[in-house]
Design a protein around this motif. Sequence first.
Motif, PDB file in Angstrom:
ATOM      1  N   LYS A 242     -23.158  -6.799   0.773  1.00  0.00           N
ATOM      2  CA  LYS A 242     -22.278  -7.906   0.422  1.00  0.00           C
ATOM      3  C   LYS A 242     -20.894  -7.318   0.112  1.00  0.00           C
ATOM      4  CE  LYS A 242     -26.019 -10.871  -1.208  1.00  0.00           C
ATOM      5  NZ  LYS A 242     -26.558 -11.697  -2.336  1.00  0.00           N
ATOM      6  N   ASN A 243     -20.058  -8.071  -0.570  1.00  0.00           N
ATOM      7  CA  ASN A 243     -18.683  -7.655  -0.843  1.00  0.00           C
ATOM      8  C   ASN A 243     -18.636  -6.401  -1.720  1.00  0.00           C
ATOM      9  OD1 ASN A 243     -18.731 -10.295   0.125  1.00  0.00           O
ATOM     10  ND2 ASN A 243     -16.887 -10.874  -0.977  1.00  0.00           N
ATOM     11  N   PHE A 244     -17.509  -5.701  -1.686  1.00  0.00           N
ATOM     12  CA  PHE A 244     -17.374  -4.538  -2.561  1.00  0.00           C
ATOM     13  C   PHE A 244     -17.398  -4.988  -4.019  1.00  0.00           C
ATOM     14  CE2 PHE A 244     -12.815  -5.645  -2.036  1.00  0.00           C
ATOM     15  CZ  PHE A 244     -12.352  -5.552  -3.330  1.00  0.00           C
ATOM     16  N   VAL A 245     -17.861  -4.100  -4.884  1.00  0.00           N
ATOM     17  CA  VAL A 245     -17.973  -4.438  -6.315  1.00  0.00           C
ATOM     18  C   VAL A 245     -16.972  -3.669  -7.173  1.00  0.00           C
ATOM     19  CG1 VAL A 245     -20.385  -5.133  -6.166  1.00  0.00           C
ATOM     20  CG2 VAL A 245     -19.839  -2.734  -6.621  1.00  0.00           C
ATOM     21  N   GLU A 246     -16.454  -2.546  -6.655  1.00  0.00           N
ATOM     22  CA  GLU A 246     -15.456  -1.765  -7.386  1.00  0.00           C
ATOM     23  C   GLU A 246     -14.435  -1.208  -6.401  1.00  0.00           C
ATOM     24  OE1 GLU A 246     -17.088   1.366  -9.759  1.00  0.00           O
ATOM     25  OE2 GLU A 246     -18.684   0.104 -10.597  1.00  0.00           O
ATOM     26  N   TYR A 247     -13.227  -0.971  -6.891  1.00  0.00           N
ATOM     27  CA  TYR A 247     -12.194  -0.335  -6.067  1.00  0.00           C
ATOM     28  C   TYR A 247     -11.439   0.677  -6.906  1.00  0.00           C
ATOM     29  CZ  TYR A 247      -8.434  -2.744  -8.472  1.00  0.00           C
ATOM     30  OH  TYR A 247      -7.541  -3.165  -9.428  1.00  0.00           O
ATOM     31  N   LYS A 248     -10.879   1.689  -6.242  1.00  0.00           N
ATOM     32  CA  LYS A 248     -10.006   2.663  -6.877  1.00  0.00           C
ATOM     33  C   LYS A 248      -8.893   3.010  -5.893  1.00  0.00           C
ATOM     34  CE  LYS A 248     -13.576   4.853  -9.738  1.00  0.00           C
ATOM     35  NZ  LYS A 248     -14.343   6.104 -10.000  1.00  0.00           N
ATOM     36  N   THR A 249      -7.664   2.766  -6.291  1.00  0.00           N
ATOM     37  CA  THR A 249      -6.521   3.147  -5.474  1.00  0.00           C
ATOM     38  C   THR A 249      -6.175   4.593  -5.783  1.00  0.00           C
ATOM     39  OG1 THR A 249      -5.675   0.877  -5.535  1.00  0.00           O
ATOM     40  CG2 THR A 249      -4.146   2.608  -4.824  1.00  0.00           C
ATOM     41  N   ARG A 250      -6.245   5.463  -4.786  1.00  0.00           N
ATOM     42  CA  ARG A 250      -5.981   6.892  -4.989  1.00  0.00           C
ATOM     43  C   ARG A 250      -4.534   7.268  -4.682  1.00  0.00           C
ATOM     44  NH1 ARG A 250      -9.796   8.278  -8.438  1.00  0.00           N
ATOM     45  NH2 ARG A 250     -11.898   8.324  -7.584  1.00  0.00           N
ATOM     46  N   ALA A 251      -3.949   6.652  -3.673  1.00  0.00           N
ATOM     47  CA  ALA A 251      -2.581   7.018  -3.286  1.00  0.00           C
ATOM     48  C   ALA A 251      -1.958   5.883  -2.504  1.00  0.00           C
ATOM     49  CB  ALA A 251      -2.572   8.288  -2.444  1.00  0.00           C
ATOM     50  N   THR A 252      -0.673   5.726  -2.677  1.00  0.00           N
ATOM     51  CA  THR A 252       0.111   4.843  -1.828  1.00  0.00           C
ATOM     52  C   THR A 252       1.519   5.415  -1.786  1.00  0.00           C
ATOM     53  OG1 THR A 252       0.872   2.565  -1.474  1.00  0.00           O
ATOM     54  CG2 THR A 252       0.578   3.280  -3.751  1.00  0.00           C
ATOM     55  N   GLY A 253       2.086   5.524  -0.603  1.00  0.00           N
ATOM     56  CA  GLY A 253       3.383   6.174  -0.484  1.00  0.00           C
ATOM     57  C   GLY A 253       3.913   6.163   0.931  1.00  0.00           C
ATOM     58  N   PRO A 254       4.949   6.938   1.188  1.00  0.00           N
ATOM     59  CA  PRO A 254       5.639   6.874   2.484  1.00  0.00           C
ATOM     60  C   PRO A 254       4.836   7.418   3.655  1.00  0.00           C
ATOM     61  CG  PRO A 254       6.503   8.667   1.160  1.00  0.00           C
ATOM     62  CD  PRO A 254       5.596   7.894   0.268  1.00  0.00           C
ATOM     63  N   ILE A 255       3.808   8.229   3.393  1.00  0.00           N
ATOM     64  CA  ILE A 255       3.047   8.844   4.481  1.00  0.00           C
ATOM     65  C   ILE A 255       1.624   8.313   4.562  1.00  0.00           C
ATOM     66  CG2 ILE A 255       2.254  11.012   5.497  1.00  0.00           C
ATOM     67  CD1 ILE A 255       5.259  10.780   5.385  1.00  0.00           C
ATOM     68  N   ARG A 256       0.965   8.091   3.426  1.00  0.00           N
ATOM     69  CA  ARG A 256      -0.462   7.752   3.459  1.00  0.00           C
ATOM     70  C   ARG A 256      -0.849   6.909   2.244  1.00  0.00           C
ATOM     71  NH1 ARG A 256      -4.212  12.815   4.143  1.00  0.00           N
ATOM     72  NH2 ARG A 256      -3.587  12.488   6.326  1.00  0.00           N
ATOM     73  N   THR A 257      -1.755   5.954   2.488  1.00  0.00           N
ATOM     74  CA  THR A 257      -2.426   5.258   1.393  1.00  0.00           C
ATOM     75  C   THR A 257      -3.909   5.587   1.447  1.00  0.00           C
ATOM     76  OG1 THR A 257      -2.763   3.138   0.280  1.00  0.00           O
ATOM     77  CG2 THR A 257      -2.805   3.110   2.685  1.00  0.00           C
ATOM     78  N   VAL A 258      -4.519   5.778   0.259  1.00  0.00           N
ATOM     79  CA  VAL A 258      -5.932   6.145   0.147  1.00  0.00           C
ATOM     80  C   VAL A 258      -6.549   5.307  -0.970  1.00  0.00           C
ATOM     81  CG1 VAL A 258      -7.597   8.016  -0.183  1.00  0.00           C
ATOM     82  CG2 VAL A 258      -5.321   8.536   0.746  1.00  0.00           C
ATOM     83  N   PHE A 259      -7.749   4.771  -0.716  1.00  0.00           N
ATOM     84  CA  PHE A 259      -8.456   4.033  -1.760  1.00  0.00           C
ATOM     85  C   PHE A 259      -9.955   4.114  -1.501  1.00  0.00           C
ATOM     86  CE2 PHE A 259      -7.440   1.174   1.672  1.00  0.00           C
ATOM     87  CZ  PHE A 259      -8.569   0.394   1.847  1.00  0.00           C
ATOM     88  N   GLU A 260     -10.737   3.721  -2.502  1.00  0.00           N
ATOM     89  CA  GLU A 260     -12.192   3.757  -2.393  1.00  0.00           C
ATOM     90  C   GLU A 260     -12.777   2.398  -2.750  1.00  0.00           C
ATOM     91  OE1 GLU A 260     -13.552   6.857  -4.919  1.00  0.00           O
ATOM     92  OE2 GLU A 260     -12.676   8.469  -3.709  1.00  0.00           O
ATOM     93  N   LEU A 261     -13.839   2.028  -2.058  1.00  0.00           N
ATOM     94  CA  LEU A 261     -14.577   0.804  -2.322  1.00  0.00           C
ATOM     95  C   LEU A 261     -16.039   1.156  -2.551  1.00  0.00           C
ATOM     96  CD1 LEU A 261     -13.111  -1.456   0.524  1.00  0.00           C
ATOM     97  CD2 LEU A 261     -12.311  -1.287  -1.846  1.00  0.00           C
ATOM     98  N   LYS A 262     -16.633   0.536  -3.550  1.00  0.00           N
ATOM     99  CA  LYS A 262     -18.048   0.768  -3.824  1.00  0.00           C
ATOM    100  C   LYS A 262     -18.819  -0.529  -3.614  1.00  0.00           C
ATOM    101  CE  LYS A 262     -21.245   2.671  -7.257  1.00  0.00           C
ATOM    102  NZ  LYS A 262     -21.381   3.285  -8.607  1.00  0.00           N
ATOM    103  N   TYR A 263     -20.008  -0.408  -3.009  1.00  0.00           N
ATOM    104  CA  TYR A 263     -20.841  -1.568  -2.708  1.00  0.00           C
ATOM    105  C   TYR A 263     -22.144  -1.484  -3.489  1.00  0.00           C
ATOM    106  CZ  TYR A 263     -17.545  -2.224   1.088  1.00  0.00           C
ATOM    107  OH  TYR A 263     -16.393  -2.411   1.802  1.00  0.00           O
ATOM    108  N   ALA A 264     -22.620  -2.636  -3.957  1.00  0.00           N
ATOM    109  CA  ALA A 264     -23.885  -2.679  -4.692  1.00  0.00           C
ATOM    110  C   ALA A 264     -25.029  -2.323  -3.743  1.00  0.00           C
ATOM    111  CB  ALA A 264     -24.097  -4.078  -5.265  1.00  0.00           C
ATOM    112  N   PRO A 265     -26.127  -1.769  -4.263  1.00  0.00           N
ATOM    113  CA  PRO A 265     -27.277  -1.443  -3.405  1.00  0.00           C
ATOM    114  C   PRO A 265     -27.763  -2.678  -2.651  1.00  0.00           C
ATOM    115  CG  PRO A 265     -27.561  -0.529  -5.606  1.00  0.00           C
ATOM    116  CD  PRO A 265     -26.378  -1.437  -5.677  1.00  0.00           C
ATOM    117  N   TRP A 266     -28.161  -2.453  -1.392  1.00  0.00           N
ATOM    118  CA  TRP A 266     -28.751  -3.550  -0.630  1.00  0.00           C
ATOM    119  C   TRP A 266     -29.968  -3.047   0.135  1.00  0.00           C
ATOM    120  CZ3 TRP A 266     -24.632  -0.827   1.315  1.00  0.00           C
ATOM    121  CH2 TRP A 266     -24.612  -0.508   2.664  1.00  0.00           C
ATOM    122  N   GLU A 267     -30.815  -4.006   0.501  1.00  0.00           N
ATOM    123  CA  GLU A 267     -32.084  -3.664   1.139  1.00  0.00           C
ATOM    124  C   GLU A 267     -31.918  -3.528   2.644  1.00  0.00           C
ATOM    125  OE1 GLU A 267     -36.659  -5.375   1.636  1.00  0.00           O
ATOM    126  OE2 GLU A 267     -35.365  -6.122   0.016  1.00  0.00           O
TER     127      GLU A 267
END
Length: 418
Positions: A242-267
Amino acid sequence: MKKSKMPFNQLFKTSLLNRFCLLTFAGIGIFSACKTEKTYELIIVVENTQNYERKSETIEIAVEKVKPLLEKFGANNLVIENPDTENLLVSQWIDLDGDNSLDQLIFQVDIPGNNSQEFILRSLEEREQQPESELTTFSRFVPERTDDYTWENDKVAFRTYGPEAQRRIEEGEPGGTLSSGIDAWLKSVEYPIIDKWYKKNEENPGAYHIDSGEGYDPYHVGSSRGIGGVGFWEDDSLFTSKNFVEYKTRATGPIRTVFELKYAPWEVNGKMVEETKRISLDLGSNLSRFESTFTSENEIPNPTIGITLHEKEGEVKANEEKGIFRYWEPMDGHHLGLGVVIDPELVQGFKDHRVEYKDGSQLLIMTDPSNNKLTYYAGFGWDKSGQIENKAEWDAYLEQFKNKLSNPLKVKVKGKKK
């Protein structure tokens, strides 16, 4: 390659000061007012072994290779210079794990075919300023539109959906979206549009679904994988989170943006699986980089990457040997090219899966990742944006993208020099 914006007259004066001494005669003495010769600490050598030009290629330098300079001058006081032009390049420092310690220095270069070039990493000199660029990458959580997470660069934009959007669907409230698929926002301008489009949509709901000259969002995701979402294909069924449950923005800038998404366990066919997805997007690229890490108490089934086929009006092209998969489809009188690029060693097979139920038709790419970590690239090109003109150009873009991944620029950091 992003350059500093120093006016020509200032650049000319600075160049003169760097090269000539201003002599002052006072009595019998001659005093030199010349600037001391420029000193620098490290040389970064970049080599292109291919016979074509590499434009706007991102160079990554691990912080360990430049740590003495970083500790001596600080990140804000270090610059990268192209000694051939004496221009300063736009650069970006990145903290990849959120521990408040820098991990990478990145910048972009243009290198002719079968050529190499040196760049200087040095301290910022008096009267110099860090160069800036009008172009940038960007990403953020968007609570004002339920809880999207959205990212963009100068070419493309994407979004995906969070837990509040899921809750609204599950509890029968309006404004929800239940999907872990990846949405494509078709932009036709180089400047950032995320904040602007969301603001317009707040004032006039649905505004970003109408092209007002900057692009729009006609791309339907629904329960599909959109462009590059992940699931697991087993027993003729696709099991998705299903939808992501958590996010973390690691970087945003003139060259690169980086972030993480976490998903709840699914069957997945009786087995429970979790996913953490790290996504990054570089300036100038039509494809985002996806790195999914899976955990399970059981043996993890083969992850499957998807591209929705919508109404099945487009054309699928798949090349397992090269790891290139694409879909070219009509969209509102224009065309959209979708693509996934992956290490062919990870590909177990693919399926042009066409069904009659909504959001079920997809190009599915089955994989076998090592260490439960799957890395691939996914994105799009819109012919109305002017970036690509036709299907052949989109195929050529994906081919060259794959070739660059297979033949990265060679980077060497030389020792100290003065």
